[in-house]
Design an enzyme around this catalytic site. Structure first.
Site, PDB file in Angstrom:
ATOM      1  N   GLU A 151       4.436 -11.772  -0.601  1.00  0.00           N
ATOM      2  CA  GLU A 151       3.332 -11.075  -1.348  1.00  0.00           C
ATOM      3  C   GLU A 151       2.489 -10.195  -0.412  1.00  0.00           C
ATOM      4  O   GLU A 151       2.193  -8.906  -0.693  1.00  0.00           O
ATOM      5  CB  GLU A 151       2.337 -11.872  -2.292  1.00  0.00           C
ATOM      6  CG  GLU A 151       2.917 -12.417  -3.370  1.00  0.00           C
ATOM      7  CD  GLU A 151       2.000 -13.208  -4.031  1.00  0.00           C
ATOM      8  OE1 GLU A 151       1.741 -12.909  -5.375  1.00  0.00           O
ATOM      9  OE2 GLU A 151       1.504 -14.158  -3.634  1.00  0.00           O
TER      10      GLU A 151
ATOM     11  N   LYS B  87       3.626 -16.816  -0.938  1.00  0.00           N
ATOM     12  CA  LYS B  87       2.394 -15.965  -0.497  1.00  0.00           C
ATOM     13  C   LYS B  87       2.781 -15.319   0.873  1.00  0.00           C
ATOM     14  O   LYS B  87       2.284 -14.171   1.007  1.00  0.00           O
ATOM     15  CB  LYS B  87       1.198 -17.280   0.193  1.00  0.00           C
ATOM     16  CG  LYS B  87       0.695 -17.932  -0.968  1.00  0.00           C
ATOM     17  CD  LYS B  87      -0.491 -17.412  -1.398  1.00  0.00           C
ATOM     18  CE  LYS B  87      -0.142 -16.466  -2.760  1.00  0.00           C
ATOM     19  NZ  LYS B  87      -0.149 -17.019  -3.722  1.00  0.00           N
TER      20      LYS B  87
ATOM     21  N   GLU C  93       5.722 -22.060  -3.069  1.00  0.00           N
ATOM     22  CA  GLU C  93       4.399 -21.205  -2.924  1.00  0.00           C
ATOM     23  C   GLU C  93       4.300 -20.428  -1.746  1.00  0.00           C
ATOM     24  O   GLU C  93       3.577 -19.181  -1.590  1.00  0.00           O
ATOM     25  CB  GLU C  93       3.158 -22.303  -3.640  1.00  0.00           C
ATOM     26  CG  GLU C  93       1.915 -21.649  -3.423  1.00  0.00           C
ATOM     27  CD  GLU C  93       1.461 -20.199  -4.268  1.00  0.00           C
ATOM     28  OE1 GLU C  93       2.515 -20.026  -5.104  1.00  0.00           O
ATOM     29  OE2 GLU C  93       0.652 -19.806  -4.251  1.00  0.00           O
TER      30      GLU C  93
ATOM     31  N   HIS D  86      24.006 -26.788   1.957  1.00  0.00           N
ATOM     32  CA  HIS D  86      24.806 -26.275   0.905  1.00  0.00           C
ATOM     33  C   HIS D  86      24.750 -24.776   1.008  1.00  0.00           C
ATOM     34  O   HIS D  86      25.042 -24.063   0.007  1.00  0.00           O
ATOM     35  CB  HIS D  86      24.301 -26.735  -0.555  1.00  0.00           C
ATOM     36  CG  HIS D  86      24.564 -28.408  -0.560  1.00  0.00           C
ATOM     37  ND1 HIS D  86      25.750 -28.819  -0.629  1.00  0.00           N
ATOM     38  CD2 HIS D  86      23.768 -29.152  -0.632  1.00  0.00           C
ATOM     39  CE1 HIS D  86      25.729 -30.166  -0.721  1.00  0.00           C
ATOM     40  NE2 HIS D  86      24.408 -30.391  -0.564  1.00  0.00           N
TER      41      HIS D  86
ATOM     42  N   ASN E 163      -3.008   0.963 -21.986  1.00  0.00           N
ATOM     43  CA  ASN E 163      -2.540  -0.204 -21.277  1.00  0.00           C
ATOM     44  C   ASN E 163      -1.238  -0.549 -22.159  1.00  0.00           C
ATOM     45  O   ASN E 163      -1.420  -0.889 -23.327  1.00  0.00           O
ATOM     46  CB  ASN E 163      -3.316  -1.197 -21.250  1.00  0.00           C
ATOM     47  CG  ASN E 163      -4.752  -1.077 -20.230  1.00  0.00           C
ATOM     48  OD1 ASN E 163      -4.723  -0.008 -19.690  1.00  0.00           O
ATOM     49  ND2 ASN E 163      -5.440  -2.081 -20.334  1.00  0.00           N
ATOM     50  N   GLY E 164      -0.054  -0.889 -21.284  1.00  0.00           N
ATOM     51  CA  GLY E 164       0.890  -1.314 -22.160  1.00  0.00           C
ATOM     52  C   GLY E 164       1.990  -0.585 -21.906  1.00  0.00           C
ATOM     53  O   GLY E 164       2.296   0.183 -21.144  1.00  0.00           O
TER      54      GLY E 164
ATOM     55  N   LYS F 248      -3.259  -7.857  -9.880  1.00  0.00           N
ATOM     56  CA  LYS F 248      -3.720  -9.061 -10.646  1.00  0.00           C
ATOM     57  C   LYS F 248      -3.692  -9.018 -12.102  1.00  0.00           C
ATOM     58  O   LYS F 248      -3.705  -7.798 -12.680  1.00  0.00           O
ATOM     59  CB  LYS F 248      -5.137  -9.225 -10.217  1.00  0.00           C
ATOM     60  CG  LYS F 248      -5.869 -10.433 -10.277  1.00  0.00           C
ATOM     61  CD  LYS F 248      -5.757 -11.099  -8.876  1.00  0.00           C
ATOM     62  CE  LYS F 248      -6.170 -12.734  -9.214  1.00  0.00           C
ATOM     63  NZ  LYS F 248      -5.545 -13.647  -8.322  1.00  0.00           N
TER      64      LYS F 248
ATOM     65  N   TRP G  44      -1.650   1.327 -13.771  1.00  0.00           N
ATOM     66  CA  TRP G  44      -0.492   0.762 -12.712  1.00  0.00           C
ATOM     67  C   TRP G  44       0.667   1.350 -13.292  1.00  0.00           C
ATOM     68  O   TRP G  44       1.068   0.613 -14.394  1.00  0.00           O
ATOM     69  CB  TRP G  44      -0.733  -0.919 -12.644  1.00  0.00           C
ATOM     70  CG  TRP G  44       0.026  -1.574 -11.800  1.00  0.00           C
ATOM     71  CD1 TRP G  44      -0.121  -1.890 -10.394  1.00  0.00           C
ATOM     72  CD2 TRP G  44       1.334  -2.194 -12.187  1.00  0.00           C
ATOM     73  NE1 TRP G  44       0.845  -2.566 -10.108  1.00  0.00           N
ATOM     74  CE2 TRP G  44       1.831  -2.591 -10.976  1.00  0.00           C
ATOM     75  CE3 TRP G  44       2.036  -2.318 -13.422  1.00  0.00           C
ATOM     76  CZ2 TRP G  44       3.357  -3.452 -10.885  1.00  0.00           C
ATOM     77  CZ3 TRP G  44       3.434  -3.117 -13.348  1.00  0.00           C
ATOM     78  CH2 TRP G  44       3.760  -3.529 -12.086  1.00  0.00           C
TER      79      TRP G  44
HETATM   80  N1  HGA Z   1       2.753   2.611 -19.556  1.00  0.00           N
HETATM   81  C1  HGA Z   1       1.686   3.318 -18.877  1.00  0.00           C
HETATM   82  C2  HGA Z   1       0.557   2.362 -18.842  1.00  0.00           C
HETATM   83  C3  HGA Z   1       0.980   1.350 -17.824  1.00  0.00           C
HETATM   84  C4  HGA Z   1      -0.159   0.126 -17.788  1.00  0.00           C
HETATM   85  O1  HGA Z   1      -0.357  -0.671 -18.816  1.00  0.00           O
HETATM   86  N2  HGA Z   1      -0.083  -0.669 -16.504  1.00  0.00           N
HETATM   87  O2  HGA Z   1      -0.757  -2.032 -16.468  1.00  0.00           O
HETATM   88  C5  HGA Z   1       1.849   4.097 -17.869  1.00  0.00           C
HETATM   89  O3  HGA Z   1       2.735   3.897 -17.150  1.00  0.00           O
HETATM   90  O4  HGA Z   1       1.151   4.988 -17.647  1.00  0.00           O
END
Ligand code: HGA
Length: 605
Positions: A485, A482, A478, A501, A99-100, A600, A74
């Site tokens: 989203e 929904k 909420e 207001h 990831n990260g 998610k 992502w």
């Molecule tokens: N920063 C990395 C991984 C992205 C990630 O962990 N998404 O959940 C990238 O952009 O490829």
């Protein structure tokens, strides 16, 4: 969000990696890939379509190998294109998934360019691959341990190198990673769920850990480089793939699962006892005089609802904060606070970081409300209450929200009893109301055909307002979330008394105004606010308790809620709003379970 799977085995591991990615698909992703060591250089396949497409590619190209890593991405840095999809290679020798977010990637990139490394992607991840490659002297475990010392930010990684064909190395800091232990084979994944079917024995790596997987052995070193033994846990609860059954989407299925999920979450006992929150709860609850609730998104709205319950039932001051704000602002810690963190997955990066921040400020008493018992959040908190929603696949949360509300109501009732504000007869009344909730919810779900009729009008709108008051203001929030989203209709929620207001200026015949109208102490005030909308031509869509005497007329559409539900009414009133968002999205033809740009389990900051 991103998912990682890795394995070393004595059989072709690609089907296991692909199945692992499939199990993580529900979290949302924009591209995916797999790389294996197959004699010499690593080979990979990547796709910006679904895992099914990746599967076809690996079959067509006969991508096979005994050691491999795989990823669903992502994107945070660099567009979701094939070139940025993981696994990322360094000089055709090393493959890595991540990831990260690496916060110091720019300075590392400059340093590595200086050493002659060429960057071919826009990801922050590529610096990790080249950094490990630059440090490799024949031992991948050592190179990874050295490399992570230079990384700032959050990561879970899995790496393989062509010169160590039976080895995968992993490391984590701020993003989850688990080791799965097999017989003559070992696995790595960002979530134990990915390895269901391959093993039930897991090591949940701790912050700063680096691990090395070979066929016969798993070695773990802590952040100081010392070899450590981590507890092996058996997790047998991960079942097979979740079936859609007769439903069109997982979101619809999950809305209809709410009576079951709530009934599983309501405690068995006929009384509210501190032990429901863990062995240490009785002592901890006796030492607190206020609550600080930290959460994001839908969980934040369950926290906002809980504030009304906690202050009215338990008379305990309660503050609710968005986790991503709290973690970075100066705040004044109160040693008598109970810090409550709420998250479906228990891995939400912002909420986890807020929890750690609260702990670093000296908060001793912490409680998680969470749907995953093995999650980092549950492991990090002193107390916990598990919701039993079951796996939630739809990105837009439904049953996780209503089960969180049940958990938080039980917390309010328990603290109310301990503090002398809930006597035996009130306790019995609350228990009765909780037990009747699943049946009451079934009657609300029977409103679906009437809601479908409304959703056709809604699907042609581009804006909507949601109104609620008091305990039902968070429910209006909420409902608006929904709709945004999954139908991409711009929606805002306001406490109804706030209309005059400012937002009243937006009201015209083109503006539908959804109103949550329970028969509570604020009903007459709410009716006046509805008149203000009608006087400006606004079209009202009202979910009204049957005894409110609100009747349909021109410009005023009413769906009657089956029964008035007193203090637990928010749990019923949110359900028609979920159904309205769902059917509006279906009419607009959006990807309901995987709405654009969302994922998610938000495991990046
Ligand atoms: N920063 C990395 C991984 C992205 C990630 O962990 N998404 O959940 C990238 O952009 O490829």
């Amino acid at each position: 969000m991103c998912g990682i799977v890795g394995a070393v085995a004595q059989r072709n591991i690609v089907p296991v990696l692909i199945e692992g990615l499939r199990r993580l698909e529900y979290r949302g992703y924009d591209s995916c890939g797999v790389a294996v060591l197959a004699g010499g250089e690593p080979r990979r396949a990547r796709s910006v379509a679904r895992v099914a497409d990746l599967d076809e590619q690996v079959r067509e190209t006969h991508l096979e190998g005994f050691t491999g890593i795989a990823h669903t991405r992502w994107a945070t840095h660099g567009a979701p294109v094939t070139n940025n999809a993981h696994p990322i290679f360094s000089r055709n020798a090393l493959a890595l998934v991540h990831n990260g977010i690496i916060e110091n990637y720019e300075s590392l990139r400059e340093m590595l360019r200086g050493k002659g490394y060429e960057f071919v992607s826009q990801t922050d991840t590529e610096v990790i691959a080249h950094l490990i490659h630059s440090l490799y002297r024949g031992d991948l475990f050592v190179a990874v341990r050295e490399a992570v010392q230079q990384l700032h930010g959050a990561y879970a990684i899995a790496v393989e190198h062509k010169d160590q064909p039976n080895t995968v190395v992993g490391a984590r800091q701020g993003s989850p990673l688990v080791v799965g232990l097999g017989q003559g084979e070992n696995f790595l994944a960002s979530d134990a769920l990915a390895l269901a079917g391959s093993t039930e024995h897991f090591i949940f790596l701790e912050e700063g850990d680096v691990c090395e997987l070979t066929l016969e052995r798993v070695r773990v070193a802590d952040r100081d480089g010392r070899d450590v033994e981590r507890e092996v846990r058996t997790v047998a609860a991960y079942g097979g793939a979740v079936e859609l059954g007769p439903y069109r989407h997982f979101m619809q299925k999950e809305i209809f699962e709410q009576p079951r999920a709530i009934s599983d979450t309501i405690p068995q006992a006929d009384s509210f006892d501190a032990s429901l929150f863990g062995d240490a709860a009785a002592r901890a609850f006796g030492e607190i005089d206020n609550l600080l609730i930290l959460a994001c998104g839908t969980s934040y709205y369950s926290g906002l609802t809980a504030k009304y319950w906690l202050e009215s039932i338990a008379k305990i001051p309660t503050q609710v904060e968005i986790a991503s704000e709290y973690r970075y602002r100066d705040s004044v810690p109160n040693p008598k606070s109970l810090v409550v963190v709420i998250s479906q997955s228990g891995e939400t990066a912002d909420t986890l970081a807020a929890l750690k921040h609260a702990q670093s400020l000296g908060h001793r008493h912490t409680l998680s409300v969470c749907n995953v018992g093995t999650s980092a959040m549950v492991r990090l908190t002193e107390l916990s209450f598990l919701t039993h929603a079951g796996r939630e696949i739809g990105v837009a949360s439904t049953k996780a929200f209503t089960t969180q509300l049940v958990a938080l109501f039980v917390l309010a009732a328990t603290l109310g009893k301990l503090r002398g504000h809930v006597d035996a007869s009130l306790e019995a009344q609350y228990v009765r109301q909780l037990r009747h909730l699943p049946a009451a919810l079934n009657s609300v779900l029977a409103l679906e055909p009437q809601i479908i009729a409304w959703s056709e009008d809604f699907s042609r709108k581009e804006n909507a307002l949601f109104l609620g008051r008091g305990l039902h203001y968070p429910i209006a929030l909420e409902g608006a979330l929904k709709l945004k989203e999954i139908s991409y209709i711009h929606a805002e929620a306001y406490p109804a008394g706030e209309l005059k207001h400012g937002p009243l200026a937006l009201v015209t015949e083109a503006m539908p105004v959804v109103t949550v109208a329970p028969n509570d102490a604020l009903l007459e005030k709410l009716k006046s606010n509805m008149q203000e909308v009608r006087a400006r031509g606004g079209e009202l869509y009202v979910f009204a308790d049957s005894d409110t005497r609100i009747v349909s007329e021109e410009g005023l559409h009413v769906i009657r809620m089956p029964e008035h539900y007193g203090v637990l009414s928010p749990i019923l009133h949110v359900v028609p709003l979920q159904l309205l968002a769902y059917h509006t999205a279906c009419s607009r033809g959006t990807d309901v379970d995987k709405p654009r740009n969302l994922a998610k389990s938000v495991t990046v900051e």
